[in-house]
Write a protein that holds these residues in place. Structure first.
Motif, mmCIF file in Angstrom:
data_model
loop_
_atom_site.group_PDB
_atom_site.id
_atom_site.type_symbol
_atom_site.label_atom_id
_atom_site.label_comp_id
_atom_site.label_asym_id
_atom_site.label_seq_id
_atom_site.Cartn_x
_atom_site.Cartn_y
_atom_site.Cartn_z
ATOM 1 N N ASP A 212 3.224 -11.237 -18.272
ATOM 2 C CA ASP A 212 2.308 -12.310 -17.873
ATOM 3 C C ASP A 212 2.631 -12.805 -16.468
ATOM 4 O OD1 ASP A 212 0.872 -12.234 -20.222
ATOM 5 O OD2 ASP A 212 2.066 -13.788 -21.205
ATOM 6 N N ALA A 213 3.911 -12.943 -16.150
ATOM 7 C CA ALA A 213 4.309 -13.371 -14.802
ATOM 8 C C ALA A 213 3.924 -12.305 -13.784
ATOM 9 C CB ALA A 213 5.811 -13.637 -14.757
ATOM 10 N N ALA A 214 4.052 -11.033 -14.160
ATOM 11 C CA ALA A 214 3.670 -9.943 -13.263
ATOM 12 C C ALA A 214 2.177 -9.979 -12.978
ATOM 13 C CB ALA A 214 4.084 -8.604 -13.877
ATOM 14 N N LYS A 215 1.372 -10.222 -14.006
ATOM 15 C CA LYS A 215 -0.083 -10.285 -13.822
ATOM 16 C C LYS A 215 -0.463 -11.476 -12.942
ATOM 17 C CE LYS A 215 -1.131 -8.105 -18.256
ATOM 18 N NZ LYS A 215 -1.684 -8.316 -19.619
ATOM 19 N N ASP A 216 0.194 -12.613 -13.146
ATOM 20 C CA ASP A 216 -0.091 -13.789 -12.308
ATOM 21 C C ASP A 216 0.186 -13.469 -10.837
ATOM 22 O OD1 ASP A 216 -0.833 -15.270 -14.489
ATOM 23 O OD2 ASP A 216 1.099 -16.286 -14.714
ATOM 24 N N TRP A 217 1.298 -12.779 -10.568
ATOM 25 C CA TRP A 217 1.622 -12.401 -9.187
ATOM 26 C C TRP A 217 0.589 -11.416 -8.643
ATOM 27 C CZ3 TRP A 217 2.559 -7.467 -7.413
ATOM 28 C CH2 TRP A 217 2.970 -7.361 -6.074
ATOM 29 N N TYR A 218 0.233 -10.438 -9.448
ATOM 30 C CA TYR A 218 -0.690 -9.387 -9.006
ATOM 31 C C TYR A 218 -2.042 -9.958 -8.599
ATOM 32 C CZ TYR A 218 -3.402 -5.027 -9.234
ATOM 33 O OH TYR A 218 -4.214 -3.959 -8.945
ATOM 34 N N TRP A 219 -2.528 -10.948 -9.337
ATOM 35 C CA TRP A 219 -3.823 -11.546 -9.019
ATOM 36 C C TRP A 219 -3.705 -12.722 -8.066
ATOM 37 C CZ3 TRP A 219 -7.518 -8.420 -9.711
ATOM 38 C CH2 TRP A 219 -7.519 -7.530 -10.799
ATOM 39 N N GLY A 220 -2.491 -12.998 -7.597
ATOM 40 C CA GLY A 220 -2.276 -14.025 -6.591
ATOM 41 C C GLY A 220 -2.441 -13.474 -5.189
ATOM 42 N N PRO A 221 -2.222 -14.295 -4.164
ATOM 43 C CA PRO A 221 -2.466 -13.874 -2.771
ATOM 44 C C PRO A 221 -1.672 -12.636 -2.355
ATOM 45 C CG PRO A 221 -2.192 -16.252 -2.900
ATOM 46 C CD PRO A 221 -1.824 -15.707 -4.246
ATOM 47 N N GLU A 222 -0.383 -12.573 -2.701
ATOM 48 C CA GLU A 222 0.429 -11.442 -2.268
ATOM 49 C C GLU A 222 0.013 -10.154 -2.972
ATOM 50 O OE1 GLU A 222 5.036 -10.531 -1.235
ATOM 51 O OE2 GLU A 222 4.659 -11.522 -3.144
ATOM 52 N N GLY A 223 -0.147 -10.213 -4.286
ATOM 53 C CA GLY A 223 -0.544 -9.015 -5.019
ATOM 54 C C GLY A 223 -1.889 -8.478 -4.560
ATOM 55 N N ARG A 224 -2.854 -9.371 -4.344
ATOM 56 C CA ARG A 224 -4.189 -8.941 -3.915
ATOM 57 C C ARG A 224 -4.153 -8.332 -2.513
ATOM 58 N NH1 ARG A 224 -7.525 -13.197 -3.385
ATOM 59 N NH2 ARG A 224 -5.995 -14.792 -3.909
ATOM 60 N N ALA A 225 -3.331 -8.904 -1.628
ATOM 61 C CA ALA A 225 -3.238 -8.360 -0.266
ATOM 62 C C ALA A 225 -2.620 -6.966 -0.268
ATOM 63 C CB ALA A 225 -2.423 -9.302 0.615
ATOM 64 N N LEU A 226 -1.593 -6.766 -1.081
ATOM 65 C CA LEU A 226 -0.952 -5.449 -1.150
ATOM 66 C C LEU A 226 -1.877 -4.431 -1.808
ATOM 67 C CD1 LEU A 226 2.596 -6.669 -2.178
ATOM 68 C CD2 LEU A 226 1.950 -5.700 0.034
ATOM 69 N N LYS A 227 -2.596 -4.847 -2.843
ATOM 70 C CA LYS A 227 -3.550 -3.934 -3.472
ATOM 71 C C LYS A 227 -4.628 -3.507 -2.473
ATOM 72 C CE LYS A 227 -7.012 -3.383 -7.086
ATOM 73 N NZ LYS A 227 -7.751 -3.992 -8.219
ATOM 74 N N ALA A 228 -5.091 -4.434 -1.631
ATOM 75 C CA ALA A 228 -6.129 -4.101 -0.650
ATOM 76 C C ALA A 228 -5.651 -3.007 0.296
ATOM 77 C CB ALA A 228 -6.529 -5.359 0.127
ATOM 78 N N VAL A 229 -4.360 -3.033 0.680
ATOM 79 C CA VAL A 229 -3.830 -1.975 1.534
ATOM 80 C C VAL A 229 -3.877 -0.643 0.808
ATOM 81 C CG1 VAL A 229 -1.800 -1.125 2.757
ATOM 82 C CG2 VAL A 229 -2.360 -3.563 2.826
ATOM 83 N N LEU A 230 -3.422 -0.613 -0.441
ATOM 84 C CA LEU A 230 -3.427 0.627 -1.213
ATOM 85 C C LEU A 230 -4.849 1.165 -1.426
ATOM 86 C CD1 LEU A 230 -0.773 -0.333 -3.923
ATOM 87 C CD2 LEU A 230 -0.435 1.189 -1.965
ATOM 88 N N MET A 231 -5.785 0.277 -1.651
ATOM 89 C CA MET A 231 -7.172 0.699 -1.896
ATOM 90 C C MET A 231 -7.862 1.169 -0.625
ATOM 91 S SD MET A 231 -7.978 0.538 -5.116
ATOM 92 C CE MET A 231 -9.774 0.355 -5.172
ATOM 93 N N SER A 232 -7.268 0.897 0.544
ATOM 94 C CA SER A 232 -7.914 1.248 1.817
ATOM 95 C C SER A 232 -7.593 2.658 2.293
ATOM 96 C CB SER A 232 -7.510 0.237 2.902
ATOM 97 O OG SER A 232 -6.163 0.460 3.327
ATOM 98 N N PHE A 233 -6.691 3.380 1.625
ATOM 99 C CA PHE A 233 -6.325 4.716 2.081
ATOM 100 C C PHE A 233 -7.548 5.622 2.123
ATOM 101 C CE2 PHE A 233 -2.016 3.425 1.489
ATOM 102 C CZ PHE A 233 -1.251 4.291 2.261
ATOM 103 N N SER A 234 -7.609 6.433 3.186
ATOM 104 C CA SER A 234 -8.702 7.399 3.312
ATOM 105 C C SER A 234 -8.176 8.682 3.940
ATOM 106 C CB SER A 234 -9.863 6.827 4.140
ATOM 107 O OG SER A 234 -9.432 6.580 5.476
ATOM 108 N N TYR A 235 -8.888 9.769 3.692
ATOM 109 C CA TYR A 235 -8.510 11.087 4.195
ATOM 110 C C TYR A 235 -9.781 11.813 4.587
ATOM 111 C CZ TYR A 235 -6.056 15.597 4.320
ATOM 112 O OH TYR A 235 -5.490 16.794 4.722
ATOM 113 N N ARG A 236 -9.735 12.470 5.766
ATOM 114 C CA ARG A 236 -10.935 13.151 6.235
ATOM 115 C C ARG A 236 -10.563 14.501 6.842
ATOM 116 N NH1 ARG A 236 -12.362 9.269 11.422
ATOM 117 N NH2 ARG A 236 -10.457 9.626 12.590
#
Length: 236
Positions: A212-236
């Motif tokens: 539960d503490a992990a989920k709270d962090w993940y959906w908080g500002p830091e977790g969301r910012a780090l997820k956005a970096v991971l979701m931005s990867f692209s390859y061409r």
């Protein structure tokens, strides 16, 4: 906003890869001050073909991109000109190139105001590191910019491995789902052409008291910012 329990250590995969090499490496950094592409010691690609080779400077080589980054974001492109990711301006991105041929490089991206860091390894040398079999997936999403470039489709995943009563929370890119539909733990490498890719958020110690503490962090500002970096990867 940021838990004091997160700090940086390199993943075992990255360390094993770099230790297999001899010779000197080069480190190039950027603070994402503008929307240009911070590259390493070789050119980034345009929308049609790679640019001519350019020697690195203390600020890093800069090149244009066919897709401008979103407002407030900078784009980091690896030396092959094909693999890239976005990160917030004001964050720090740095590439250590351990070998040019075969290419082996490790990039780090971090918020200078907090301890969180993502390490990204890409290269033609890697070791497989197996993990425990008891895994609980907290969140996983396919990365749009990598769909069709690797099979299975890479995901941005947040999960916990449990072994001998110890919970090891992990966040990063996974080769497909962290757990297969039949319940098997997945530990494969992401293959992009003739190179492998890993990207992991760095934790140290026991960062969360429970799921539960992990989920709270993940959906908080830091977790969301780090997820956005991971979701931005692209390859061409």
């Amino acid at each position: 906003m940021r838990p004091a329990h997160c700090a940086g250590i390199l993943p075992a995969l990255t360390a094993a890869a770099i230790l297999t090499l001899t010779g000197c490496g080069a480190s190039i950094s950027s603070d994402g001050a503008d929307s240009q592409v911070p590259a390493a010691s070789a050119p980034a690609a345009t929308s049609t073909a790679p640019a001519a080779s350019t020697s690195p400077t203390a600020e890093g080589v800069r090149a244009t991109s066919s897709t401008p980054p979103a407002e407030g974001l900078a784009t980091f492109t690896f030396p092959d000109g094909r693999l890239s990711f976005q990160y917030p301006k004001g964050w720090h991105a740095e590439l250590f190139e351990a070998s040019a041929s075969p290419f082996v490089g490790t990039a780090t991206v971090s918020d200078p105001t907090g301890p969180a860091e993502i390490t990204i390894y890409t290269g033609e040398i890697a070791d497989v590191v197996a993990g425990p079999g008891d895994r609980t997936v907290l969140e996983t999403d396919p990365v749009p910019g990598l769909i069709g470039h690797s099979v299975p489709t890479p995901h941005s995943s947040f999960f916990v491995d449990r072994h001998d009563g110890v919970s090891n929370y992990r966040m990063g890119l996974t080769a497909g789902l962290p757990v297969s539909p039949d319940g098997e733990v997945q530990n494969g490498l992401i293959m992009l052409g003739n190179r492998v890719l890993t990207a992991d958020v760095v934790f140290t110690g026991q960062p969360f008291a429970d799921d539960d503490a992990a989920k709270d962090w993940y959906w908080g500002p830091e977790g969301r910012a780090l997820k956005a970096v991971l979701m931005s990867f692209s390859y061409r």
